[in-house]
Design a protein around this motif. Structure first.
Motif, PDB file in Angstrom:
ATOM      1  N   VAL A 630      41.716   0.575  98.155  1.00 18.61           N
ATOM      2  CA  VAL A 630      41.282   0.300  99.726  1.00 18.61           C
ATOM      3  C   VAL A 630      40.583   0.732 100.535  1.00 18.61           C
ATOM      4  CG1 VAL A 630      43.427   1.867 101.407  1.00 18.61           C
ATOM      5  CG2 VAL A 630      43.682   1.656  99.083  1.00 18.61           C
ATOM      6  N   LEU A 631      40.439  -1.031 101.216  1.00 15.83           N
ATOM      7  CA  LEU A 631      39.419  -0.289 102.230  1.00 15.83           C
ATOM      8  C   LEU A 631      39.777  -0.764 103.279  1.00 15.83           C
ATOM      9  CD1 LEU A 631      37.004  -3.547  99.642  1.00 15.83           C
ATOM     10  CD2 LEU A 631      37.163  -1.152 100.359  1.00 15.83           C
ATOM     11  N   TYR A 632      39.229  -0.050 104.280  1.00 14.98           N
ATOM     12  CA  TYR A 632      39.801  -0.027 106.175  1.00 14.98           C
ATOM     13  C   TYR A 632      38.728   0.030 106.942  1.00 14.98           C
ATOM     14  CZ  TYR A 632      39.488   4.824 104.533  1.00 14.98           C
ATOM     15  OH  TYR A 632      38.566   6.193 104.122  1.00 14.98           O
ATOM     16  N   THR A 633      39.191   0.056 108.029  1.00 16.70           N
ATOM     17  CA  THR A 633      38.058   0.665 109.151  1.00 16.70           C
ATOM     18  C   THR A 633      38.356   1.745 109.937  1.00 16.70           C
ATOM     19  OG1 THR A 633      39.543  -1.065 111.061  1.00 16.70           O
ATOM     20  CG2 THR A 633      37.597  -2.081 109.330  1.00 16.70           C
ATOM     21  N   ASP A 634      37.639   2.332 110.478  1.00 17.70           N
ATOM     22  CA  ASP A 634      37.292   3.562 111.147  1.00 17.70           C
ATOM     23  C   ASP A 634      39.033   3.589 111.718  1.00 17.70           C
ATOM     24  OD1 ASP A 634      36.102   2.463 113.755  1.00 17.70           O
ATOM     25  OD2 ASP A 634      34.653   3.275 113.400  1.00 17.70           O
ATOM     26  N   GLY A 635      39.121   2.451 112.503  1.00 17.96           N
ATOM     27  CA  GLY A 635      40.753   2.851 113.391  1.00 17.96           C
ATOM     28  C   GLY A 635      41.785   3.118 113.036  1.00 17.96           C
ATOM     29  N   LEU A 636      41.757   3.199 111.685  1.00 20.95           N
ATOM     30  CA  LEU A 636      42.971   3.710 110.352  1.00 20.95           C
ATOM     31  C   LEU A 636      43.169   5.352 110.863  1.00 20.95           C
ATOM     32  CD1 LEU A 636      45.273   2.695 109.352  1.00 20.95           C
ATOM     33  CD2 LEU A 636      43.899   3.148 107.257  1.00 20.95           C
ATOM     34  N   VAL A 637      41.743   5.908 110.576  1.00 23.27           N
ATOM     35  CA  VAL A 637      42.140   7.686 110.067  1.00 23.27           C
ATOM     36  C   VAL A 637      41.322   7.793 111.710  1.00 23.27           C
ATOM     37  CG1 VAL A 637      42.215   6.735 108.101  1.00 23.27           C
ATOM     38  CG2 VAL A 637      39.572   7.310 109.452  1.00 23.27           C
ATOM     39  N   GLU A 638      40.021   7.781 112.564  1.00 24.63           N
ATOM     40  CA  GLU A 638      40.179   7.842 113.874  1.00 24.63           C
ATOM     41  C   GLU A 638      40.933   8.389 114.621  1.00 24.63           C
ATOM     42  OE1 GLU A 638      36.169   6.474 114.856  1.00 24.63           O
ATOM     43  OE2 GLU A 638      35.382   7.780 112.647  1.00 24.63           O
ATOM     44  N   THR A 639      40.645   9.694 115.040  1.00 26.20           N
ATOM     45  CA  THR A 639      41.174  10.069 116.381  1.00 26.20           C
ATOM     46  C   THR A 639      40.141  11.015 117.132  1.00 26.20           C
ATOM     47  OG1 THR A 639      42.252  12.008 115.236  1.00 26.20           O
ATOM     48  CG2 THR A 639      43.949   9.532 115.728  1.00 26.20           C
ATOM     49  N   ARG A 640      40.877  10.309 118.408  1.00 30.43           N
ATOM     50  CA  ARG A 640      40.266  12.087 119.548  1.00 30.43           C
ATOM     51  C   ARG A 640      40.436  13.578 119.191  1.00 30.43           C
ATOM     52  NH1 ARG A 640      40.253   8.500 125.245  1.00 30.43           N
ATOM     53  NH2 ARG A 640      38.760   6.931 124.824  1.00 30.43           N
ATOM     54  N   GLY A 641      41.858  13.845 119.326  1.00 33.85           N
ATOM     55  CA  GLY A 641      41.690  15.091 118.925  1.00 33.85           C
ATOM     56  C   GLY A 641      42.018  15.665 117.137  1.00 33.85           C
ATOM     57  N   ASP A 642      41.488  14.450 116.571  1.00 29.58           N
ATOM     58  CA  ASP A 642      42.393  15.373 114.973  1.00 29.58           C
ATOM     59  C   ASP A 642      40.572  15.475 114.449  1.00 29.58           C
ATOM     60  OD1 ASP A 642      44.461  15.847 115.124  1.00 29.58           O
ATOM     61  OD2 ASP A 642      44.887  13.047 115.135  1.00 29.58           O
ATOM     62  N   PRO A 643      39.806  16.188 113.712  1.00 28.22           N
ATOM     63  CA  PRO A 643      39.285  16.315 112.924  1.00 28.22           C
ATOM     64  C   PRO A 643      39.062  15.202 111.987  1.00 28.22           C
ATOM     65  CG  PRO A 643      39.498  18.127 112.885  1.00 28.22           C
ATOM     66  CD  PRO A 643      40.703  17.079 113.188  1.00 28.22           C
ATOM     67  N   ILE A 644      37.807  14.304 111.354  1.00 30.97           N
ATOM     68  CA  ILE A 644      37.906  13.717 110.380  1.00 30.97           C
ATOM     69  C   ILE A 644      38.635  14.067 109.115  1.00 30.97           C
ATOM     70  CG2 ILE A 644      35.422  13.349 110.033  1.00 30.97           C
ATOM     71  CD1 ILE A 644      37.648   9.597 110.436  1.00 30.97           C
ATOM     72  N   ASP A 645      37.927  14.877 109.017  1.00 29.19           N
ATOM     73  CA  ASP A 645      38.651  15.152 107.273  1.00 29.19           C
ATOM     74  C   ASP A 645      40.096  15.736 107.247  1.00 29.19           C
ATOM     75  OD1 ASP A 645      36.189  15.271 106.479  1.00 29.19           O
ATOM     76  OD2 ASP A 645      35.097  17.449 107.068  1.00 29.19           O
ATOM     77  N   ASP A 646      40.704  15.878 108.398  1.00 23.78           N
ATOM     78  CA  ASP A 646      42.267  16.558 108.335  1.00 23.78           C
ATOM     79  C   ASP A 646      42.996  14.489 108.459  1.00 23.78           C
ATOM     80  OD1 ASP A 646      41.875  19.104 108.362  1.00 23.78           O
ATOM     81  OD2 ASP A 646      42.675  18.959 110.615  1.00 23.78           O
ATOM     82  N   ARG A 647      42.406  13.974 108.610  1.00 23.07           N
ATOM     83  CA  ARG A 647      42.993  11.779 109.261  1.00 23.07           C
ATOM     84  C   ARG A 647      42.710  11.669 107.767  1.00 23.07           C
ATOM     85  NH1 ARG A 647      46.292  10.533 112.382  1.00 23.07           N
ATOM     86  NH2 ARG A 647      45.302   8.897 112.278  1.00 23.07           N
ATOM     87  N   LEU A 648      41.595  11.685 107.062  1.00 23.87           N
ATOM     88  CA  LEU A 648      41.059  11.817 104.998  1.00 23.87           C
ATOM     89  C   LEU A 648      42.335  12.033 104.433  1.00 23.87           C
ATOM     90  CD1 LEU A 648      37.237  10.888 105.601  1.00 23.87           C
ATOM     91  CD2 LEU A 648      39.439   9.464 105.549  1.00 23.87           C
ATOM     92  N   GLU A 649      42.794  13.146 105.166  1.00 19.64           N
ATOM     93  CA  GLU A 649      43.340  13.763 103.766  1.00 19.64           C
ATOM     94  C   GLU A 649      45.307  13.406 104.052  1.00 19.64           C
ATOM     95  OE1 GLU A 649      44.473  16.591 100.571  1.00 19.64           O
ATOM     96  OE2 GLU A 649      42.211  16.428 101.580  1.00 19.64           O
ATOM     97  N   GLN A 650      45.088  13.427 105.307  1.00 18.58           N
ATOM     98  CA  GLN A 650      46.727  12.170 105.564  1.00 18.58           C
ATOM     99  C   GLN A 650      46.275  11.274 104.868  1.00 18.58           C
ATOM    100  OE1 GLN A 650      47.331  12.207 110.051  1.00 18.58           O
ATOM    101  NE2 GLN A 650      49.263  11.194 109.495  1.00 18.58           N
ATOM    102  N   LEU A 651      45.449  10.647 105.092  1.00 20.90           N
ATOM    103  CA  LEU A 651      45.063   9.110 104.542  1.00 20.90           C
ATOM    104  C   LEU A 651      45.502   9.084 102.962  1.00 20.90           C
ATOM    105  CD1 LEU A 651      45.199   5.801 103.749  1.00 20.90           C
ATOM    106  CD2 LEU A 651      42.471   6.700 103.979  1.00 20.90           C
ATOM    107  N   LEU A 652      45.008  10.406 102.399  1.00 17.69           N
ATOM    108  CA  LEU A 652      45.843  10.290 100.972  1.00 17.69           C
ATOM    109  C   LEU A 652      47.084  10.842 100.211  1.00 17.69           C
ATOM    110  CD1 LEU A 652      41.924  12.208  99.863  1.00 17.69           C
ATOM    111  CD2 LEU A 652      43.002   9.855  99.445  1.00 17.69           C
ATOM    112  N   ARG A 653      47.534  11.559 101.489  1.00 17.97           N
ATOM    113  CA  ARG A 653      48.709  12.077 101.287  1.00 17.97           C
ATOM    114  C   ARG A 653      50.134  11.138 101.209  1.00 17.97           C
ATOM    115  NH1 ARG A 653      47.332  16.559 104.482  1.00 17.97           N
ATOM    116  NH2 ARG A 653      48.217  15.239 106.179  1.00 17.97           N
ATOM    117  N   LEU A 654      49.258  10.460 102.432  1.00 21.35           N
ATOM    118  CA  LEU A 654      50.234   8.878 102.370  1.00 21.35           C
ATOM    119  C   LEU A 654      50.392   7.558 101.556  1.00 21.35           C
ATOM    120  CD1 LEU A 654      50.035   7.925 106.203  1.00 21.35           C
ATOM    121  CD2 LEU A 654      51.328   8.862 104.431  1.00 21.35           C
ATOM    122  N   LEU A 655      49.334   7.903 101.020  1.00 17.08           N
ATOM    123  CA  LEU A 655      48.687   7.088  99.217  1.00 17.08           C
ATOM    124  C   LEU A 655      49.331   7.844  97.556  1.00 17.08           C
ATOM    125  CD1 LEU A 655      44.993   5.306 100.204  1.00 17.08           C
ATOM    126  CD2 LEU A 655      47.757   4.787 100.072  1.00 17.08           C
TER     127      LEU A 655
END
Length: 699
Positions: A630-655
């Motif tokens: 899976v390749l992706y740009t930062d718009g998929l996981v980056e938000t202003r209010g959430d730490p990037i590590d939490d968002r990457l963890e959410q990505l892994l949960r969905l996968l």
């Protein structure tokens, strides 16, 4: 009563209450006394009040000659002569005469003298006397009271136990618009038909029963004095009682406070207008979207200014064209609608998002054509026919009770962009010039926001069009690899531009997978992305290692000067089942091994393209049958209010969830991570090594 004493405030037992009434207080106020003389002028009866007038007790006065006791020597002959006249002729005598009180002081006393005769023929003289000074004071008080009542600017009334008027002063006559003769003997409900008489009479009865006054109650309504205009009054109710405690009735005072009420209402209205303007400044124009801005205006206008509001934007303005010339129909798109309560007007309004040609005689069309507001203070059937889109809609407006209409153009830079039209139905107050001024101010502010939004949407459309034109079309046939790709533009018009993906077939059955993100947005970023994508395709044909590809792309990006980009470049070899990857400051890819949990691929991050002189390295990973990358740009996981590590963890949960097709996984990620209102555009690429019969058996 048990001691045989009769309550003076109640009729005697067996007496007709319509004849015998409770005693009044007038004689008590007058201080009248009674003195009876026999035929020789001696005092034979002396009332208790006489002691107050003359100063002598009954013991001191009885048996004494009245002339000797009460007058000076020089007045004896005059008194005796008047006494003889009354006794001889029976002619009553009345007048004021100076007496000498027991303490030696002289006081003018008014007398009423008459002859009495008993059943044995004896003759007596009855004298009714009152202190002249008290009488003068009482006369002055009565005269003053009469003047206070008759000349008071405050309306005054007295009502009896049955709430019938018994007294009305001239001020109340003027307030009620009826003479006193129309009031006397009648109830308030007979006269005040335009007021809440049930509440008025209920309050009067409560005050009459409890004695608790009601002060400064505000009443708004109309009387016969001004049947077509609302007035406001401050009304007070209080119970009247006599000196001995008997209830005389209930009085009310009425003060006209119309001007004060209007001033307070106008001040409150001004406060609400300022609050509405302040609210509009924070709620209108929060995004660079015409549709959202139009709806924000409608929401602010209801219910603060109107019961129903609709916002229609000219199609020519949305297309960045000048409006049609002439007086003919106009093409509008309905973009905003709000109602303070459910009603038939929603069914009569043009459907949100619909595009229609509004006929020339409609008031909204006339407003857009002239660029001038239109206000119909009181709408009739003909007006409703020109407000609604058709006769059926006009009937719905009538059934909803629409009675006042206002249309204001949205004008920016001397161009009419659309119209906001307002109606009142449940609100009984008609639109006025102040409402027109406020609506015009809100429309002017909104027009600027709409103008900015439509230009930004034009830029967005151009950037998105360029972006999509630079992205790959249908994927080419690939050897030993299945791929699904998605591009999702940002919702904000200023964010479109820099993300891309590419799938490039190479010699030897290999496939290059590319995902990149040009920092920045708009047409310039899209153009820079196009140059980098073209360069990537050219370098890919040279069969270079991924790190070397990135090195050359770095020099290309460096030449762009104002743009840098992140990029991940991967080459898959279907014969060796390996994937060689190089990273230039990009988000780490995710590897999903067949039958195993997804994990981030640990790559040297590298520096973004365009920094210049950067060394990149290539990492080789196994990618066998059934594995996914899976390749992706930062718009998929980056938000202003959430730490990037939490968002990457959410990505892994969905996968980690049960996998479907590649397209289904793309949809799940976009919906689960970016969703509506995404702040950045997203490029997403998922590659899978298919499982063939041979590999399935080997597994």
């Amino acid at each position: 009563m048990g001691d045989g004493v009769t309550d003076p405030a109640r009729p005697a037992r067996g007496a007709d209450p319509s004849v015998i009434m409770p005693a009044g207080v007038l004689l008590d106020l007058l201080g009248v006394c009674a003195v009876v003389l026999d035929d020789r002028g001696r005092i034979v009866l002396w009332s208790p009040q006489a002691e107050d007038v003359f100063g002598y007790s009954a013991e001191e006065a009885l048996g004494q000659y009245a002339a000797s006791l009460l007058v000076s020597d020089k007045d004896h002959d005059l008194v005796n002569g008047l006494f003889a006249q009354v006794m001889a002729t029976g002619t009553p005598w009345a007048g004021a005469f100076p007496v000498v009180r027991r303490d030696g002081t002289r006081r003018l006393v008014e007398f009423r003298n008459m002859r009495l005769e008993d059943d044995e023929g004896a003759v007596y003289a009855l004298g009714m006397a009152a202190d002249q000074s008290q009488l003068k004071e009482l006369e002055a008080a009565l005269a003053l009271s009469d003047q206070l009542v008759s000349q008071s600017p405050v309306g005054l009334a007295l009502l009896d136990h049955d709430l019938r008027y018994v007294l009305v002063n001239p001020a109340l006559e003027r307030i009620n618009g009826r003479p006193a003769s129309d009031h006397i003997g009648r109830h308030p409900r007979d006269l005040l038909t335009s007021l809440d008489v049930d509440e008025i009479e209920s309050t009067l009865r409560r005050v009459l029963e409890t004695g608790v006054p009601v002060m400064d109650r505000h009443v708004v309504g109309r009387t016969a004095a001004a049947p077509d205009e609302d007035h406001a009054w401050s009304v007070s109710y209080y119970r009247l009682e006599g000196a001995n405690g008997q209830i005389l009735g209930v009085a009310n005072s009425v003060v006209d406070i119309t001007e004060r009420h209007r001033a307070a209402a106008e001040a409150e209205r001004g406060r609400r207008r300022l609050a509405l303007l302040a609210e509009a400044s924070t709620r209108i124009g929060t995004t660079l979207e015409v549709e959202k801005t139009a709806q924000e205006l409608a929401d602010v206008l209801v219910p603060g200014l109107a019961d129903i509001a609709a916002v229609d934007i000219l199609d020519a303005a949305l297309e960045l064209r000048r409006g049609e010339e002439g007086e003919g129909p106009r093409r509008f798109r309905a973009l905003g609608f709000a109602s303070a309560y459910p009603n038939q007007v929603a069914a009569a309004a043009d459907r949100i998002g619909s595009l229609a040609a509004y006929r020339a005689e409609r008031l909204i069309t006339r407003c857009a054509t002239t660029g001038r507001p239109i206000m119909v203070t009181h709408t009739g059937p003909a007006d409703l026919a020109h407000i609604a889109r058709n006769p059926e809609a006009a009937q719905l407006l009538a059934e909803a009770g629409v009675h006042s209409y206002l249309a204001v153009p949205l004008i920016a830079h001397n161009q009419v962009l659309g119209v906001v039209d307002l109606v009142r139905a449940r609100n009984p107050v008609a639109f006025d010039e102040d409402d027109l001024l406020l609506a015009g101010e809100l429309a002017a502010r909104t027009a600027i926001a709409v103008d900015n939004a439509r230009w930004h949407q034009s830029v967005r459309t151009a950037a998105e069009t360029l972006q999509r034109s630079l992205l790959p079309g249908p994927l080419p046939p690939l050897h030993g690899l299945d791929v699904a790709c998605r591009y999702q533009p940002a919702q904000s018009s200023s964010q479109v531009g820099g993300d891309w993906y590419d799938v490039l077939p190479l010699d030897g059955g290999r496939t290059a997978l590319v995902v990149g993100d040009v920092m920045g947005h708009g047409i310039d970023a899209a153009a820079a992305m196009g140059r980098l994508r073209t360069a990537t395709q050219a370098y890919a044909d040279l069969a270079l290692h991924p790190a070397e590809i990135l090195h050359r792309l770095d020099r290309t990006a460096f030449d762009l000067e104002t743009h840098i980009a992140t990029c991940v470049y991967a080459v898959y070899d279907p014969y060796r089942h390996v994937c060689r990857i190089a990273n230039a400051g990009h988000m780490p890819p995710v590897l999903i091994p067949r039958g195993g949990p997804p994990r981030l691929v640990p790559l040297p991050s590298g520096a973004p393209l365009g920094v210049g002189g950067v060394h990149y390295s290539t990492t080789e990973i196994a990618l066998g049958p059934g594995d996914r990358l899976v390749l992706y740009t930062d718009g998929l996981v980056e938000t202003r209010g959430d730490p990037i590590d939490d968002r990457l963890e959410q990505l892994l949960r969905l996968l980690s969830e049960p996998q479907g097709s590649l397209d289904e996984v793309c949809t799940r990620l976009l919906e689960g991570l970016s969703g509506p209102g995404v702040a950045d555009d997203v490029a997403l690429l998922i590659a899978e090594v298919p499982v063939t019969d041979g590999t399935r058996d080997a597994a």
